[in-house]
Design an enzyme around this catalytic site. Structure first.
Site, mmCIF file in Angstrom:
data_model
loop_
_atom_site.group_PDB
_atom_site.id
_atom_site.type_symbol
_atom_site.label_atom_id
_atom_site.label_comp_id
_atom_site.label_asym_id
_atom_site.label_seq_id
_atom_site.Cartn_x
_atom_site.Cartn_y
_atom_site.Cartn_z
ATOM 1 N N SER A 183 -45.818 -11.291 14.276
ATOM 2 C CA SER A 183 -46.688 -12.003 15.207
ATOM 3 C C SER A 183 -45.978 -13.224 15.807
ATOM 4 O O SER A 183 -44.926 -13.069 16.411
ATOM 5 C CB SER A 183 -47.975 -12.367 14.470
ATOM 6 O OG SER A 183 -48.969 -12.779 15.356
ATOM 7 N N ASP A 353 -53.324 -2.175 17.911
ATOM 8 C CA ASP A 353 -53.164 -3.630 17.762
ATOM 9 C C ASP A 353 -53.755 -4.353 18.962
ATOM 10 O O ASP A 353 -53.265 -4.222 20.073
ATOM 11 C CB ASP A 353 -51.664 -3.950 17.615
ATOM 12 C CG ASP A 353 -51.402 -5.341 17.089
ATOM 13 O OD1 ASP A 353 -52.223 -6.250 17.353
ATOM 14 O OD2 ASP A 353 -50.372 -5.521 16.415
ATOM 15 N N HIS A 386 -52.864 -5.075 13.949
ATOM 16 C CA HIS A 386 -52.060 -6.257 13.640
ATOM 17 C C HIS A 386 -51.855 -6.523 12.148
ATOM 18 O O HIS A 386 -50.764 -6.868 11.718
ATOM 19 C CB HIS A 386 -52.736 -7.473 14.278
ATOM 20 C CG HIS A 386 -51.784 -8.551 14.685
ATOM 21 N ND1 HIS A 386 -50.864 -8.402 15.690
ATOM 22 C CD2 HIS A 386 -51.609 -9.801 14.209
ATOM 23 C CE1 HIS A 386 -50.165 -9.509 15.835
ATOM 24 N NE2 HIS A 386 -50.598 -10.375 14.946
#
Ligand SMILES: *[C@@H]1O[C@H](CO)[C@@H](O)[C@H](O)[C@H]1NC(C)=O
Ligand SMILES: *[C@@H]1O[C@H](CO)[C@@H](O)[C@H](O)[C@H]1NC(C)=O
Ligand SMILES: *[C@@H]1O[C@H](CO)[C@@H](O)[C@H](O)[C@H]1NC(C)=O
Length: 412
Positions: A183, A353, A386
């Protein structure tokens, strides 16, 4: 309409907390950590004691000072459970995302955690903790209660945190490092490499759920957050800590949840996308340990990235301020096409995601289209969202074994 997906990531952590544990203080049975971070509660002996030694691994704590005075904690897992020499191992640095800390690599069992798998596979593992998170709250001058302490965005993570931690690991080990980011930990690395920085100390980089371009996301909560973030939140919170556990931020989040059409019930899904493979045994420790604080200014910068569709340094929102800081009316761009084309990269992204949206990853891949073909490894996992990349029960088989193989191929 652009939606501020990283603002929303913060809401994910924060709201999940509010919904699941509305009355409980985080880690209230533990002492405070460090002489300055008196509002943040953490296990007294740090991450090693909390999450590594308990599994039978050696673990060392370090403090690393950034050029702008932040003191970051790092952990080193020098060897696997089987022991053996710590010499001549390849160092791997793990960099977590926004609003979480190094604990995110240690939430699953040793056979499922990327950090511990790497240690058992013969790597020398180093875990970074970003400024402002519970183990990294000290500064040579400022306390976290000073507004000045929170005067930073991911630009400063690029110019200060990243050089400090990468430089420290390579000086301790005398080697170039392998980098793993999740991320926001991918954005800071990409931005740094695009300026030709840290490249000399990095042997290869793995980017999980890569975040660079942030224009695509479509959830009701996201739309509400997007309206709020660049505008209101700065005037509401000013230059301050964004601590989802404390009242002003929590109230802001609750108000957002009350907006029509915003469903804060199944937040994990609403915000990160539909994670295929999370197990209650991991989600529970996640909620006990996260979210962590970040700077409000950092989230504003991320929201700008979404709004503008291009990657630039922080926009002061005012021609004169931009002139003063950058010598230009607009903030300078990070051009990811300038990442050295021979730097070995491994990108892994998921079809579900909501933060690292497939269309945004495509924009990132377009900017890497001149990368040496044999140096760019791209993995697409249709079912992953994610959080699957750090907590998924199948991540060991689907992602981490491939990451370890990738690192092994870089030996020569
Ligand atoms: C915050 O940092 C900027 C430089 O990035 C500086 O110009 C400004 O004066 C700082 N503000 C405070 C309150 O420290
Ligand atoms: C999933 O969680 C349960 C308990 O919550 C645990 O017994 C089981 O081992 C976990 N499975 C995996 C693959 O981690
Ligand atoms: C980014 O860099 C590439 C190659 O160095 C160049 O061709 C391109 O024009 C640059 N893009 C921008 C927006 O400056």
């Amino acid at each position: 309409m652009a939606v501020h997906s990283l603002a929303v990531l913060s809401l994910l952590c924060a709201l999940t907390f509010l919904v699941v544990e509305p009355h409980q203080a985080f880690g209230s049975s533990h002492g405070s950590f460090g002489p300055i971070g008196n509002t943040v509660i953490a296990p007294p002996a740090g991450l090693c004691a909390a999450a590594v030694v308990v599994h039978g691994y050696k673990c060392q704590e370090f403090e690393v000072r950034t050029d702008d005075g932040y003191i970051l904690s790092m952990q080193r897992i020098p060897q696997g459970r089987a022991g053996g020499s710590a010499k001549n191992k390849q160092p791997v640095l793990l960099q977590h995302g926004v609003l979480v800390d190094g604990m995110t690599w240690l939430l699953t069992s040793p056979d499922e955690s990327l950090a511990l798998m790497l240690a058992d596979s013969g790597f020398d593992v180093w875990i970074a903790n970003t400024r402002g998170t519970r183990f990294s709250r000290q500064h040579v001058t400022y306390a976290p209660t000073n507004p000045e302490y929170w005067n930073w965005t991911w630009d400063e993570l690029v110019t200060n945190d990243l050089p400090a931690v990468i430089g420290f690991v390579s000086s301790q080990t005398g080697q170039k490092i392998h980098y793993v980011g999740h991320s926001l930990g991918t954005l800071t690395a990409l931005a740094s490499f695009s300026e030709g920085k840290q490249v000399e100390n990095v042997k290869s980089a793995v980017l999980l759920s890569p975040i660079a371009y942030l224009s695509h996301m479509t959830t009701a909560l996201g739309v509400a957050a997007s309206k709020a973030f660049v505008g209101e939140i700065t005037t509401m919170f000013g230059l301050a800590e964004f601590n989802p556990k404390e009242k002003p931020v929590a109230d802001f989040l609750k108000a957002l949840c009350a907006e029509p059409g915003v469903d804060c019930y199944d937040l994990l899904t609403a915000i990160t996308g539909k994670n295929c493979c999370l197990n209650a045994s991991t989600v529970e420790p996640f909620l006990k340990n996260e979210p962590q604080s970040t700077a409000t200014k950092n989230l504003v910068h991320l929201a700008q990235t979404v709004r503008d569709g291009i990657l630039t340094k922080y926009d002061y929102g005012n021609v004169n301020y931009n002139e003063e800081h950058y010598g230009k009316s607009k903030p300078p761009a990070y051009n990811l096409s300038n990442i050295p084309h021979n730097l070995p990269l491994f990108l892994s992204y998921g079809g579900q995601d909501a933060l690292s949206d497939v269309r945004d990853v495509q924009t990132l891949l377009d900017s890497l289209k001149f990368h040496d073909l044999d140096k760019l490894n791209v993995q697409y996992i249709k079912d992953y969202a994610h959080a699957d990349f750090i907590m998924g029960v199948t991540a060991k088989d689907v992602v981490y074994n491939q990451v370890i193989e990738f690192f092994r191929r870089q030996y020569h």
